[in-house]
Design a protein around this motif. Structure first.
Motif, PDB file in Angstrom:
ATOM      1  N   SER A  28     -35.939  26.816  16.437  1.00 25.07           N
ATOM      2  CA  SER A  28     -35.217  27.124  15.175  1.00 25.07           C
ATOM      3  C   SER A  28     -36.054  27.522  14.192  1.00 25.07           C
ATOM      4  CB  SER A  28     -34.001  26.434  14.920  1.00 25.07           C
ATOM      5  OG  SER A  28     -34.578  25.258  14.292  1.00 25.07           O
ATOM      6  N   LEU A  29     -35.611  28.271  13.231  1.00 23.41           N
ATOM      7  CA  LEU A  29     -36.462  28.418  11.958  1.00 23.41           C
ATOM      8  C   LEU A  29     -36.439  27.269  10.990  1.00 23.41           C
ATOM      9  CD1 LEU A  29     -37.711  30.606  10.161  1.00 23.41           C
ATOM     10  CD2 LEU A  29     -35.487  30.914   9.112  1.00 23.41           C
ATOM     11  N   GLY A  54     -43.853  22.196   6.845  1.00 20.47           N
ATOM     12  CA  GLY A  54     -43.717  22.176   5.392  1.00 20.47           C
ATOM     13  C   GLY A  54     -43.371  23.422   4.472  1.00 20.47           C
ATOM     14  N   ARG A  55     -42.775  24.279   5.005  1.00 24.16           N
ATOM     15  CA  ARG A  55     -42.330  25.520   4.194  1.00 24.16           C
ATOM     16  C   ARG A  55     -40.803  25.804   4.269  1.00 24.16           C
ATOM     17  NH1 ARG A  55     -46.822  24.782   3.745  1.00 24.16           N
ATOM     18  NH2 ARG A  55     -48.763  26.163   3.722  1.00 24.16           N
ATOM     19  N   ASP A  56     -40.349  26.337   3.344  1.00 21.61           N
ATOM     20  CA  ASP A  56     -38.779  26.432   3.095  1.00 21.61           C
ATOM     21  C   ASP A  56     -38.343  27.696   3.940  1.00 21.61           C
ATOM     22  OD1 ASP A  56     -36.463  26.619   1.372  1.00 21.61           O
ATOM     23  OD2 ASP A  56     -36.917  28.737   1.403  1.00 21.61           O
ATOM     24  N   PRO A  57     -37.067  27.305   4.816  1.00 22.10           N
ATOM     25  CA  PRO A  57     -36.634  28.090   5.929  1.00 22.10           C
ATOM     26  C   PRO A  57     -36.218  29.415   5.269  1.00 22.10           C
ATOM     27  CG  PRO A  57     -35.261  26.106   5.561  1.00 22.10           C
ATOM     28  CD  PRO A  57     -36.428  26.183   4.743  1.00 22.10           C
ATOM     29  N   GLY A  58     -35.763  29.527   4.091  1.00 25.05           N
ATOM     30  CA  GLY A  58     -35.437  31.052   3.550  1.00 25.05           C
ATOM     31  C   GLY A  58     -36.646  31.689   3.323  1.00 25.05           C
ATOM     32  N   PHE A  59     -37.892  31.191   2.873  1.00 27.76           N
ATOM     33  CA  PHE A  59     -39.192  31.815   2.661  1.00 27.76           C
ATOM     34  C   PHE A  59     -39.585  32.317   3.909  1.00 27.76           C
ATOM     35  CE2 PHE A  59     -43.700  31.124   3.203  1.00 27.76           C
ATOM     36  CZ  PHE A  59     -44.300  32.232   2.508  1.00 27.76           C
ATOM     37  N   ALA A  74     -52.390  33.090   4.195  1.00 27.69           N
ATOM     38  CA  ALA A  74     -53.205  32.840   5.324  1.00 27.69           C
ATOM     39  C   ALA A  74     -53.101  31.584   5.921  1.00 27.69           C
ATOM     40  CB  ALA A  74     -54.623  33.415   5.369  1.00 27.69           C
ATOM     41  N   GLY A  75     -52.986  30.571   5.018  1.00 25.50           N
ATOM     42  CA  GLY A  75     -52.646  29.326   5.333  1.00 25.50           C
ATOM     43  C   GLY A  75     -51.193  29.143   5.957  1.00 25.50           C
ATOM     44  N   THR A  76     -50.292  29.734   5.468  1.00 26.09           N
ATOM     45  CA  THR A  76     -49.035  29.568   6.244  1.00 26.09           C
ATOM     46  C   THR A  76     -48.931  30.141   7.471  1.00 26.09           C
ATOM     47  OG1 THR A  76     -47.784  29.449   4.052  1.00 26.09           O
ATOM     48  CG2 THR A  76     -46.491  30.365   6.023  1.00 26.09           C
TER      49      THR A  76
END
Length: 76
Positions: free
Chosen positions: A11-12, A20-25, A38-40
């Motif tokens: 899942s998203l 460690g990122r926001d699901p909306g992003f 690039a890191g993401t």
């Protein structure tokens, strides 16, 4: 990107939490509405165990979409 993630049953929200990122992003990135560093992208690919090219490569149009193809909607 989304197709690869979904094919693995991830899942998203789960992916976002794990990297460690926001699901909306991430949703906007998958929809090509927003760019990502690039890191993401490397975190995304690493979590899915795919090469970075698998999530950044855009497929060229198929041969079926070429001029004269019955699958192509040519303007009149």
């Amino acid at each position: 990107m989304k197709a690869i993630r979904e094919a693995q049953g991830i899942s998203l929200r789960r992916l976002a939490k794990e990297i460690g990122r926001d699901p909306g992003f991430l949703s906007r990135v998958e929809k090509d509405e927003q760019g990502a560093s690039a890191g993401t992208l490397h975190l995304y690919a690493a979590y899915l165990h795919v090469p970075i090219k698998a999530i950044t490569h855009k497929e060229p149009p198929s041969d079926q979409d070429g001029p004269g193809s019955p699958h192509r909607e040519d303007p009149i």
